[in-house]
Each structure stands twice: as structure tokens, then as C-alpha cells.
Design a protein around this motif. Structure first.
Motif, short mmCIF file in Angstrom:
data_model
loop_
_atom_site.label_atom_id
_atom_site.label_comp_id
_atom_site.label_asym_id
_atom_site.label_seq_id
_atom_site.Cartn_x
_atom_site.Cartn_y
_atom_site.Cartn_z
N LEU A 98 1.10 -1.00 -0.29
CA LEU A 98 0.17 -0.16 -0.05
C LEU A 98 0.41 0.93 0.39
O LEU A 98 0.38 2.62 -0.44
N LEU A 99 2.27 1.02 0.67
CA LEU A 99 2.93 2.24 0.39
C LEU A 99 3.98 2.86 -0.54
O LEU A 99 4.04 2.49 -1.86
N ALA A 100 4.43 1.12 -1.27
CA ALA A 100 5.44 0.67 -2.37
C ALA A 100 4.79 1.10 -3.40
O ALA A 100 5.07 2.20 -4.32
N LEU A 101 3.98 1.21 -3.74
CA LEU A 101 2.75 1.26 -4.99
C LEU A 101 2.86 2.53 -5.42
O LEU A 101 3.02 3.05 -6.65
N PRO A 102 2.08 3.62 -4.70
CA PRO A 102 1.93 5.08 -4.71
C PRO A 102 3.70 5.62 -4.70
O PRO A 102 3.75 6.63 -5.71
N MET A 103 3.71 4.83 -3.92
CA MET A 103 6.06 5.34 -3.86
C MET A 103 6.20 5.55 -5.57
O MET A 103 7.63 6.05 -5.52
N TRP A 104 6.11 4.04 -5.54
CA TRP A 104 6.76 4.16 -6.89
C TRP A 104 5.85 4.91 -8.20
O TRP A 104 6.99 5.33 -8.97
N VAL A 105 5.04 5.29 -8.43
CA VAL A 105 4.53 5.83 -9.32
C VAL A 105 4.93 7.30 -9.47
O VAL A 105 5.03 7.98 -9.95
N ALA A 106 4.73 7.85 -7.48
CA ALA A 106 5.53 8.92 -7.76
C ALA A 106 6.51 8.96 -7.81
O ALA A 106 7.31 10.32 -8.97
N GLY A 272 14.50 3.60 -12.93
CA GLY A 272 13.86 3.17 -13.49
C GLY A 272 12.99 2.48 -14.41
O GLY A 272 12.39 3.10 -15.30
N SER A 273 11.96 1.27 -14.18
CA SER A 273 10.92 0.53 -14.31
C SER A 273 9.93 2.16 -14.12
O SER A 273 8.44 2.27 -14.41
N GLY A 274 9.45 2.61 -12.94
CA GLY A 274 9.12 3.45 -12.53
C GLY A 274 8.97 4.52 -13.84
O GLY A 274 7.31 5.00 -14.16
N ALA A 275 10.16 5.26 -14.23
CA ALA A 275 10.42 6.33 -14.82
C ALA A 275 9.90 6.05 -16.38
O ALA A 275 9.27 5.73 -17.23
N THR A 276 10.23 4.41 -16.27
CA THR A 276 9.30 3.57 -18.06
C THR A 276 7.54 3.97 -18.15
O THR A 276 7.62 4.20 -18.66
N ALA A 277 7.30 3.14 -16.78
CA ALA A 277 6.27 2.97 -17.15
C ALA A 277 5.50 3.87 -17.19
O ALA A 277 4.20 4.15 -17.68
#
Length: 338
Positions: A98-106, A272-277
Motif C-alpha cells: 500500500l506504500l510501495a505502489l504509490p511511491m513507485w508511481v510518484a 528506471g521501471s517507475g519512470a519508464t512505465a
């Protein structure tokens, strides 16, 4: 022969002190940095045209403008929630996903801005080419970009530092040691296969962004081709760099042939995956907006590249999540036998 893990058992997670001065300052910066953007977007939703010049194409589709701005307000408000979560004792009890997903998107949305915008300003200051809008319909006032992107950079720096401190306190034991210290598991072959497949797929967006950064126009819309300037080339190079970081991070995690600290490939794969996706997803959403001018519509190649970026980023994020889940199980302290 399979190596046994030498990683120490994790310490019991404890909440970061709410009065810690560094965290308090960073939280304040992150929240205050959201205010200009939220105020501007709220004003536009309410009908204000501050920062929007007469004749701007934004005024052609007021419904889409309101819906898009409302979504932007919700997304930036999440930064405030994350800043509180990362600095309050109750934040340590939030489920990891619940924390990791929105932080990955941010992370994915902010990183290209944090790197690309300063580079664009630098190139412009050094005499880089700037294409003037010949349509007579400027998109936004120039000061809006400085206010918005400046706020994003502050948000990214503050929120990123807060997350690094939080992750060290809660999960730091998962990335102690080097890549060679990580033992093989029954799923290691699957991780390696996924890493190779994701990296091969990533060649398409990486090569395309590099070609566009080098001046090629194949696959670009007519309007995008005409609007290319130094800032465009900088951004395309930045996008290619993040795709390369994605592939490098997941390959290093999968094959573990070096003495690099484990946190290095994890950081590469995460950012890298966050920025790319996420930028692939953001541009895909932008492609769905109505366009009266056919020259403005994204080409099939552009839409395909954005979709492939989302696929690559999602694959690497999923592989990384499985890696960390296994790692967590491997370093979990065993209960003594009675």
C-alpha cells in the motif's frame, strides 16, 4: 553448491521519531511544495484562467480541462498523504504494497521532471534551440512551467529522501551486502528469464527514444516533428536513459555476477521501471484526449512505444517485488525449536 544467506536478521521495525528535525523539515518542504500546483489547478477547475493565455488550446475542451485538472489535484494531494505516512509512527504499520505502489508511481512521474527540466534549462542557457509557436496560440504562460516544475522538483527531493529514510528503517536489512551474497533460489531461473525478456522488449523504446534524441523524425506526429527543439532532444535522451537503467537493474539482480552493493541494482530497477512505465502511462492518457487537428494526434508508433514502456516497467516492478519477497523470507529470523 547453493550459498547460504549471510545477511543478518532484521531488527524489529520501529517508528521514526515524529519529532526528528530532518524528517520534520523534509515533510514541511514536501507539503508546502504542493501548494502552488494545487492552488493553480483548483483555480482552473473553478473557472479561473490565470496562467492560460487567450486563444490557448486548453480552452478548446473545457470539460477535458476540468477532468484532467481534478485528476491532477488528486494525484498531487497523494504527496501530502505520503509525506505524513513516511514521518508518523502509524506509517510503519501500513502494508508494504500500500506504500510501495504509490511511491513507485510518484518516483516514476517525478524523476524525469527532476532530471529533464534542469537539463532543459541548462541547454537553453547555453544557446540551445527554442522553437517559437507559429500558430499564435501559446499553450501556457512561461512562468507556469517554472512554478509547476520547480514545485515538482522540491516534492521529489523531499519525498524521495523521506522514503529513503523510511525504507532504511523498515526494510534496510533486505539490501545489505553485495549481489554475490544473494543465494540462489528455486525461482532464480524464472527471474533470469523474466529479466532477459523484459530487457529485450525494452530495446524498442530505448532505440526509438535514442533515434528521436539524435534527430530522427520517423514515427513522430507532424506537430511533434515541427515542435522539436533542444528541450525535446534532452527529454528523449532522458527517457532512453531510464529505459537503460531499468534493463541494467533487473539484469544485475537476476544474474548477480558482480560485487556491487545490492542497493545499486534495486535503485536502478526501482527508479528506471517507475519512470519508464509511469511516463508511458501518462503519455498514453494524453493520447486519448480529443484533438481537433489531425497533425496533433499521436501516431501509431508513439502509442505503441508508450504501451511497450508500460509493459516493460510493470514486468520489472513485478520481478523486483518477487525478489524482495523472497529476500524477506530468506533473512527472516527463525524461531528457536522447543
Amino acid at each position: 553448491m547453493t550459498r547460504t544467506s549471510t545477511a543478518p536478521a532484521p531488527a524489529a521495525a520501529s517508528a521514526p521519531p515524529a519529532t526528528d528535525r530532518t524528517r520534520l523539515v523534509l515533510r514541511t518542504v514536501a507539503i508546502v511544495a504542493c501548494v502552488p500546483y494545487l492552488a493553480l489547478k483548483t483555480a482552473w477547475i473553478c473557472g479561473s484562467r490565470v496562467g492560460i493565455p487567450d486563444g490557448s488550446e486548453l480552452l478548446d475542451h473545457t470539460t477535458a480541462l476540468v477532468i484532467g485538472n481534478a485528476g491532477s489535484v488528486v494525484m498531487d494531494s497523494a504527496v501530502v498523504v505520503l509525506a505524513l505516512l513516511l514521518t508518523r509512527p502509524w506509517g510503519m504499520r501500513v502494508p508494504a504494497w500500500l506504500l510501495a505502489l504509490p511511491m513507485w508511481v510518484a518516483t516514476g512521474l517525478l524523476l524525469p521532471i527532476m532530471t529533464g527540466y534542469p537539463l532543459q534549462l541548462l541547454v537553453r542557457a547555453l544557446g540551445g534551440q527554442v522553437v517559437q509557436d507559429e500558430s499564435g496560440r501559446p499553450f501556457l504562460r512561461e512562468w507556469v512551467f517554472g512554478v509547476v516544475y520547480g514545485g515538482f522538483i522540491l516534492q521529489g527531493l523531499a519525498l524521495g529522501t523521506l522514503f529513503a529514510l523510511y525504507a532504511r528503517d523498515r526494510w534496510g536489512h533486505l539490501w545489505r551486502g553485495t549481489l554475490r551474497d544473494v543465494p540462489g533460489t528455486p525461482t532464480t531461473p524464472a527471474l533470469r528469464a523474466a529479466a532477459v525478456v523484459a530487457s529485450l522488449i525494452a530495446l524498442a523504446p530505448a532505440a526509438t527514444h535514442l533515434l528521436w534524441a539524435a534527430g530522427a523524425s520517423a514515427g513522430l506526429s507532424e506537430a511533434r516533428t515541427a515542435q522539436r527543439d533542444s528541450g525535446f532532444y534532452v527529454l528523449e535522451a532522458v527517457y532512453a536513459l531510464f529505459v537503460a537503467a531499468t534493463a541494467a537493474g533487473v539484469l544485475l539482480l537476476a544474474f548477480r555476477r558482480t560485487e556491487l552493493p545490492l542497493r545499486v541494482p534495486l535503485a536502478l530497477a526501482w527508479g528506471g521501471s517507475g519512470a519508464t512505465a509511469c511516463w508511458g502511462g501518462w503519455m498514453s492518457l494524453a493520447a486519448l484526449l480529443p484533438q481537433d487537428n489531425a497533425a496533433e494526434r499521436p501516431t501509431s508508433v508513439m502509442v505503441l512505444i508508450y504501451a511497450v514502456q508500460m509493459l516493460v516497467g510493470a514486468m520489472v516492478m513485478t520481478a523486483g517485488a518477487h525478489f524482495l519477497a523472497e529476500r524477506s523470507h530468506a533473512v527472516r529470523p527463525r524461531e528457536p525449536r522447543g
